[in-house]
Design a protein around this motif. Structure first.
Motif, PDB file in Angstrom:
ATOM      1  N   LEU A   1      14.263  33.001 144.027  1.00 49.23           N
ATOM      2  CA  LEU A   1      12.895  33.211 144.498  1.00 49.23           C
ATOM      3  C   LEU A   1      12.862  33.888 145.866  1.00 49.23           C
ATOM      4  N   PRO A   2      13.603  33.405 146.859  1.00 53.64           N
ATOM      5  CA  PRO A   2      13.569  34.064 148.172  1.00 53.64           C
ATOM      6  C   PRO A   2      14.500  35.287 148.211  1.00 53.64           C
ATOM      7  N   PRO A   3      14.196  36.283 149.062  1.00 59.17           N
ATOM      8  CA  PRO A   3      15.098  37.438 149.264  1.00 59.17           C
ATOM      9  C   PRO A   3      16.293  36.996 150.113  1.00 59.17           C
ATOM     10  N   LEU A   4      17.315  36.466 149.466  1.00 61.19           N
ATOM     11  CA  LEU A   4      18.388  35.741 150.141  1.00 61.19           C
ATOM     12  C   LEU A   4      19.125  36.593 151.174  1.00 61.19           C
ATOM     13  N   THR A   5      19.613  37.772 150.755  1.00 55.54           N
ATOM     14  CA  THR A   5      20.424  38.581 151.659  1.00 55.54           C
ATOM     15  C   THR A   5      19.622  39.054 152.874  1.00 55.54           C
ATOM     16  N   ALA A   6      18.370  39.404 152.653  1.00 52.51           N
ATOM     17  CA  ALA A   6      17.522  39.853 153.761  1.00 52.51           C
ATOM     18  C   ALA A   6      17.344  38.746 154.795  1.00 52.51           C
ATOM     19  N   TYR A   7      17.049  37.543 154.342  1.00 57.24           N
ATOM     20  CA  TYR A   7      16.797  36.500 155.336  1.00 57.24           C
ATOM     21  C   TYR A   7      18.077  36.006 155.997  1.00 57.24           C
TER      22      TYR A   7
ATOM     23  N   ARG B   1       8.788  20.442 142.173  1.00 55.29           N
ATOM     24  CA  ARG B   1       7.783  21.172 141.400  1.00 55.29           C
ATOM     25  C   ARG B   1       6.729  21.776 142.333  1.00 55.29           C
ATOM     26  N   ALA B   2       6.277  20.992 143.302  1.00 57.76           N
ATOM     27  CA  ALA B   2       5.268  21.488 144.242  1.00 57.76           C
ATOM     28  C   ALA B   2       5.830  22.619 145.099  1.00 57.76           C
ATOM     29  N   HIS B   3       7.088  22.480 145.517  1.00 56.60           N
ATOM     30  CA  HIS B   3       7.676  23.502 146.377  1.00 56.60           C
ATOM     31  C   HIS B   3       7.939  24.794 145.600  1.00 56.60           C
ATOM     32  N   TYR B   4       8.316  24.684 144.349  1.00 59.11           N
ATOM     33  CA  TYR B   4       8.520  25.882 143.535  1.00 59.11           C
ATOM     34  C   TYR B   4       7.223  26.686 143.459  1.00 59.11           C
ATOM     35  N   ARG B   5       6.124  25.988 143.199  1.00 60.62           N
ATOM     36  CA  ARG B   5       4.838  26.687 143.130  1.00 60.62           C
ATOM     37  C   ARG B   5       4.488  27.318 144.478  1.00 60.62           C
ATOM     38  N   LYS B   6       4.821  26.607 145.560  1.00 63.16           N
ATOM     39  CA  LYS B   6       4.505  27.131 146.891  1.00 63.16           C
ATOM     40  C   LYS B   6       5.292  28.407 147.164  1.00 63.16           C
ATOM     41  N   ILE B   7       6.594  28.401 146.893  1.00 64.57           N
ATOM     42  CA  ILE B   7       7.416  29.590 147.152  1.00 64.57           C
ATOM     43  C   ILE B   7       6.965  30.755 146.278  1.00 64.57           C
ATOM     44  N   ALA B   8       6.672  30.469 145.023  1.00 68.08           N
ATOM     45  CA  ALA B   8       6.270  31.529 144.100  1.00 68.08           C
ATOM     46  C   ALA B   8       4.995  32.231 144.558  1.00 68.08           C
ATOM     47  N   SER B   9       4.157  31.530 145.308  1.00 65.02           N
ATOM     48  CA  SER B   9       2.894  32.118 145.757  1.00 65.02           C
ATOM     49  C   SER B   9       3.010  32.811 147.118  1.00 65.02           C
ATOM     50  N   MET B  10       4.158  32.721 147.777  1.00 69.07           N
ATOM     51  CA  MET B  10       4.317  33.271 149.118  1.00 69.07           C
ATOM     52  C   MET B  10       4.537  34.783 149.085  1.00 69.07           C
ATOM     53  N   GLU B  11       4.058  35.460 150.113  1.00 67.49           N
ATOM     54  CA  GLU B  11       4.370  36.873 150.286  1.00 67.49           C
ATOM     55  C   GLU B  11       5.848  37.030 150.631  1.00 67.49           C
TER      56      GLU B  11
ATOM     57  N   SER C   1       7.374  38.654 152.983  1.00 63.29           N
ATOM     58  CA  SER C   1       7.694  38.477 154.401  1.00 63.29           C
ATOM     59  C   SER C   1       7.710  37.002 154.781  1.00 63.29           C
ATOM     60  N   ALA C   2       6.830  36.210 154.193  1.00 55.66           N
ATOM     61  CA  ALA C   2       6.802  34.776 154.486  1.00 55.66           C
ATOM     62  C   ALA C   2       8.053  34.093 153.959  1.00 55.66           C
ATOM     63  N   LYS C   3       8.527  34.516 152.796  1.00 58.87           N
ATOM     64  CA  LYS C   3       9.765  33.962 152.246  1.00 58.87           C
ATOM     65  C   LYS C   3      10.947  34.309 153.154  1.00 58.87           C
ATOM     66  N   ILE C   4      10.977  35.552 153.622  1.00 60.28           N
ATOM     67  CA  ILE C   4      12.073  35.975 154.500  1.00 60.28           C
ATOM     68  C   ILE C   4      12.058  35.163 155.791  1.00 60.28           C
ATOM     69  N   ASP C   5      10.891  35.006 156.385  1.00 58.55           N
ATOM     70  CA  ASP C   5      10.811  34.281 157.653  1.00 58.55           C
ATOM     71  C   ASP C   5      11.194  32.813 157.474  1.00 58.55           C
ATOM     72  N   ALA C   6      10.791  32.211 156.361  1.00 57.48           N
ATOM     73  CA  ALA C   6      11.149  30.814 156.109  1.00 57.48           C
ATOM     74  C   ALA C   6      12.657  30.667 155.925  1.00 57.48           C
ATOM     75  N   GLY C   7      13.255  31.552 155.135  1.00 58.65           N
ATOM     76  CA  GLY C   7      14.698  31.490 154.934  1.00 58.65           C
ATOM     77  C   GLY C   7      15.469  31.754 156.213  1.00 58.65           C
ATOM     78  N   ALA C   8      14.987  32.716 157.010  1.00 58.95           N
ATOM     79  CA  ALA C   8      15.642  33.006 158.282  1.00 58.95           C
ATOM     80  C   ALA C   8      15.569  31.796 159.215  1.00 58.95           C
ATOM     81  N   TYR C   9      14.456  31.068 159.170  1.00 57.27           N
ATOM     82  CA  TYR C   9      14.348  29.858 159.995  1.00 57.27           C
ATOM     83  C   TYR C   9      15.364  28.805 159.545  1.00 57.27           C
ATOM     84  N   VAL C  10      15.541  28.656 158.220  1.00 60.36           N
ATOM     85  CA  VAL C  10      16.520  27.690 157.717  1.00 60.36           C
ATOM     86  C   VAL C  10      17.892  27.988 158.306  1.00 60.36           C
ATOM     87  N   TYR C  11      18.304  29.243 158.236  1.00 62.05           N
ATOM     88  CA  TYR C  11      19.628  29.610 158.743  1.00 62.05           C
ATOM     89  C   TYR C  11      19.706  29.471 160.260  1.00 62.05           C
TER      90      TYR C  11
END
Length: 340
Positions: A2-8, A263-273, A275-285
């Protein structure tokens, strides 16, 4: 994924290079790295194998990104990289009990920070009948899949340690699940509010299994399917840095809550833009360093905003799709650009 892994990853590591020297310096000023490393030998913290590995490797990956872009200041780099390496060396050595090693690769895959708890843990482990084996398998699967998604496609939310040798020749594998509930992850407030525990440890007593642990905190076993060789099992809440064995009802409730949260988080990620997915993943790292600041008592005083200092390359790194192709690395010494 779901997230753009390499980018983030690229953006998170770029931020790590730019900011880890200052952050590790501030953390070390507040609490000695050795003391922080030793804290990882107590249950309930996030000072673990992969977090220690990440301190230096995320910085060095970001260094590689800047070197390839022709943007690395080699004159300033030596001192900045030295700060991060010094922090890692001191903290990792203490985490490993001062045995002269600094990572799993130095010790043939032996990672045993919780050796002081083994007697207490094994005393609470119970033999498995069919019902208990099903419960163990189910909660393990539900927690690992939930954590994987919660950490945006990284398996860093659960960390294996072992092998812990038992007097009768069997082996103990411990799996710690952290940050299960509401945490510094902004998305956790929406999806994880009903998780009954924030950190738990699963204990697997194995017979006839050889195992080692990587610096990513992942167990490697022979035979590969080790769950069938588990003879005894227990799960513990680690709130407050102490072990409390969970009963069957609590384990079942934990698994059910993890399933609903995933289940709730899957729906949340699927609805994210994107750029939001990238920023969230970058924060995790980028925030892999945060647990060290938490032990030092200054996590909330530091700025963990990302991509705060990465906007110069962000427009380019955020376009990365998939995994980049490249030659296999034969010589580990060639993986990162050398320090001149």
């Amino acid at each position: 994924a779901l997230p753009p892994l390499t980018a983030y990853i690229a953006i998170g590591c770029h931020a790590a290079y730019r900011r880890y020297p200052e952050l590790t310096g501030a953390i070390a000023d507040a609490t000695a790295p050795e003391e922080i490393g030793r804290a990882g030998r107590k249950v309930g913290t996030e000072i673990d194998t992969v977090r220690l590995w990440s301190i230096v490797n995320f910085h060095l990956v970001g260094r590689s990104v800047l070197a390839q872009a022709g943007m690395l200041d080699f004159d300033a780099d030596v001192a900045r990289t030295g700060v991060v390496l010094d922090f890692w060396e001191r903290a990792s050595g203490a985490f490993r009990g001062g045995d002269g090693t600094h990572q799993a690769a130095d010790a043939a895959g032996v990672v045993t920070p919780f050796v002081g708890y083994v007697h207490e843990i094994v005393a609470s482990c119970a033999p498995l009948d069919d019902e208990a084996r099903t419960r163990m398998t189910r909660v393990n699967a539900l927690l690992t899949s939930y954590e994987f998604l919660l950490w945006f496609d990284t398996r860093s939310g659960y960390q294996d340690s072992g092998p812990y040798a038992l007097p009768d020749g069997r082996r103990l594998l411990l799996r710690q699940f952290v940050k299960l509930g509401i945490s510094d992850f902004p998305w956790s407030h929406e999806v994880a509010a009903d998780m009954p525990f924030s950190s738990v440890i699963g204990a697997f007593v194995l017979d006839g299994v050889d195992l080692s642990v990587t610096d990513f905190g992942t167990v490697v076993t022979n035979p590969e399917d080790y769950l069938g060789h588990v003879q005894e099992f227990a799960m513990f809440d680690t709130a407050g840095g102490v072990l409390r064995a969970l009963d069957h009802a609590e384990i079942d409730a934990l698994g059910a809550a993890a399933k609903a949260a995933q289940r709730a988080h899957y729906r949340k990620i699927a609805s994210m833009e994107r750029s939001a997915k990238i920023d969230a993943g970058a924060y995790v790292y980028f925030s892999f360093l945060r647990p060290f600041a938490a032990v030092a008592g200054i996590a909330d005083a530091l700025d963990w905003t990302v991509p705060r200092d990465s906007m110069d390359l962000y427009p380019f790194l955020s376009l990365i799709e998939g995994m980049p192709e490249g030659p296999a690395v034969i010589d580990p010494a060639e993986y990162y650009p050398p320090i001149p």
